[in-house]
Write an enzyme that holds these catalytic residues in place. Sequence first.
Site, PDB file in Angstrom:
ATOM      1  N   HIS A 190      -3.508  -0.074  -3.967  1.00  0.00           N
ATOM      2  CA  HIS A 190      -2.890  -1.150  -4.741  1.00  0.00           C
ATOM      3  C   HIS A 190      -3.298  -0.974  -6.197  1.00  0.00           C
ATOM      4  O   HIS A 190      -4.483  -1.001  -6.528  1.00  0.00           O
ATOM      5  CB  HIS A 190      -3.360  -2.520  -4.248  1.00  0.00           C
ATOM      6  N   ASN A 235       1.613   2.363  11.675  1.00  0.00           N
ATOM      7  CA  ASN A 235       0.907   2.614  12.935  1.00  0.00           C
ATOM      8  C   ASN A 235       1.463   1.703  14.014  1.00  0.00           C
ATOM      9  O   ASN A 235       2.140   0.712  13.715  1.00  0.00           O
ATOM     10  CB  ASN A 235      -0.596   2.342  12.768  1.00  0.00           C
ATOM     11  N   HIS A 260      -7.593   1.964   7.393  1.00  0.00           N
ATOM     12  CA  HIS A 260      -6.836   1.838   6.139  1.00  0.00           C
ATOM     13  C   HIS A 260      -6.403   3.216   5.652  1.00  0.00           C
ATOM     14  O   HIS A 260      -5.319   3.356   5.051  1.00  0.00           O
ATOM     15  CB  HIS A 260      -7.692   1.152   5.076  1.00  0.00           C
ATOM     16  N   MET A 311      -1.190  -8.140   6.736  1.00  0.00           N
ATOM     17  CA  MET A 311      -2.162  -9.026   6.110  1.00  0.00           C
ATOM     18  C   MET A 311      -1.687  -9.549   4.754  1.00  0.00           C
ATOM     19  O   MET A 311      -2.507  -9.889   3.898  1.00  0.00           O
ATOM     20  CB  MET A 311      -3.495  -8.293   5.948  1.00  0.00           C
ATOM     21  N   SER A 312      -0.379  -9.637   4.547  1.00  0.00           N
ATOM     22  CA  SER A 312       0.121 -10.081   3.231  1.00  0.00           C
ATOM     23  C   SER A 312       1.491 -10.723   3.400  1.00  0.00           C
ATOM     24  O   SER A 312       1.889 -11.102   4.497  1.00  0.00           O
ATOM     25  CB  SER A 312       0.220  -8.877   2.280  1.00  0.00           C
ATOM     26  N   ALA A 359       2.784  -2.673   4.040  1.00  0.00           N
ATOM     27  CA  ALA A 359       2.498  -1.753   5.142  1.00  0.00           C
ATOM     28  C   ALA A 359       2.166  -2.600   6.358  1.00  0.00           C
ATOM     29  O   ALA A 359       1.456  -3.601   6.245  1.00  0.00           O
ATOM     30  CB  ALA A 359       1.331  -0.847   4.780  1.00  0.00           C
ATOM     31  N   HIS A 385      -4.820 -10.641  -1.756  1.00  0.00           N
ATOM     32  CA  HIS A 385      -4.820 -10.872  -0.313  1.00  0.00           C
ATOM     33  C   HIS A 385      -5.759 -12.027   0.019  1.00  0.00           C
ATOM     34  O   HIS A 385      -6.794 -12.213  -0.629  1.00  0.00           O
ATOM     35  CB  HIS A 385      -5.301  -9.632   0.447  1.00  0.00           C
ATOM     36  N   SER A 441       0.823  -1.212   0.000  1.00  0.00           N
ATOM     37  CA  SER A 441       0.000   0.000   0.000  1.00  0.00           C
ATOM     38  C   SER A 441       0.856   1.261   0.000  1.00  0.00           C
ATOM     39  O   SER A 441       1.807   1.390   0.765  1.00  0.00           O
ATOM     40  CB  SER A 441      -0.897   0.022   1.236  1.00  0.00           C
ATOM     41  N   TYR A 488      -7.791 -12.180   2.394  1.00  0.00           N
ATOM     42  CA  TYR A 488      -9.107 -11.706   2.824  1.00  0.00           C
ATOM     43  C   TYR A 488     -10.026 -11.320   1.671  1.00  0.00           C
ATOM     44  O   TYR A 488     -11.220 -11.111   1.855  1.00  0.00           O
ATOM     45  CB  TYR A 488      -8.981 -10.549   3.815  1.00  0.00           C
ATOM     46  N   GLU A 489      -9.488 -11.239   0.468  1.00  0.00           N
ATOM     47  CA  GLU A 489     -10.337 -10.898  -0.673  1.00  0.00           C
ATOM     48  C   GLU A 489     -11.109 -12.104  -1.195  1.00  0.00           C
ATOM     49  O   GLU A 489     -12.168 -11.944  -1.800  1.00  0.00           O
ATOM     50  CB  GLU A 489      -9.485 -10.305  -1.796  1.00  0.00           C
TER      51      GLU A 489
END
Length: 271
Positions: A59, A230, A242, A206-207, A111, A81, A28, A83-84
């Site tokens: 992305h 963060n 996000h 998450m990746s 990120a 990802h 990201s 989650y997609e």
Amino acid sequence: MFEEAAATAAMIRDRVATPPRVALVLGSGLGAVAEAVVDPQIIPYGDLPGFPRPSVAGHGGSLSLGKIAGLPVAVLQGRAHFYESGRADGMNLALATLKALGCEHLILTNAAGSLREDVGPGRLMLIRDHINFAGVSPLFGVGGNERFVDLVDAYDPDARARIKAVAERLSIPLAEGVYVWFCGPHFETPAEIKAVQILGGDAVGMSTVPEVIVARMLGLRVAALSMITNLAAGLSDQAISHEQTMRSATGAAADMTRLLTAYLEEFGDGA
């Protein structure tokens, strides 16, 4: 998978003069790295069978082929990802295609949220190892003994040493740590963050982990870098979103671009 990759690689090879040696997957907010490609040949993922169709803000969805610091590269703007789709194998064919094109080294970026208060937003972290907290694999359903991948030194020690040396030379603060993969898309709870701190994690995201596993099966050397966007849940009073990730990623992108460009220049000189 490999037959499909060979066919897609042949399509790409017809459009580029020099095959890439190094592939980069951008996380990201890292479009600035793609902009560093000289004389790019840009191919939308939609033109490439088996490549992902990103649905996440920040992305892109294209493969950029050209040179950075004189080195032939393939830059993937956007990734699949878990989650997609609920599948961890969304990058398998794309990575196999890069291998078939001639890539020998894969650099992954993402990120991430920091579990360390001394490594806050805007910093870079070099990944030395990972914890697969999601508990799934991109190799589910893959046949043959190659699926039993050795992940000792999955993050190439020599590449890590060279990246650290480049960061020191450029005076770019660079932490190093263990990346913990959560499946997402929701962010982690404070209790989950405490758990992975105990397990030895330094950053969460998450990746990346599925890509590392597939790349090692393919025999690619791997290096990976996180942009810290963060402090993780429970470590700060600031709400996590996000949008915040994108803002912080943009702030760290200049350091990431400088670091990667200088590292690729060394790689091109025989690293």
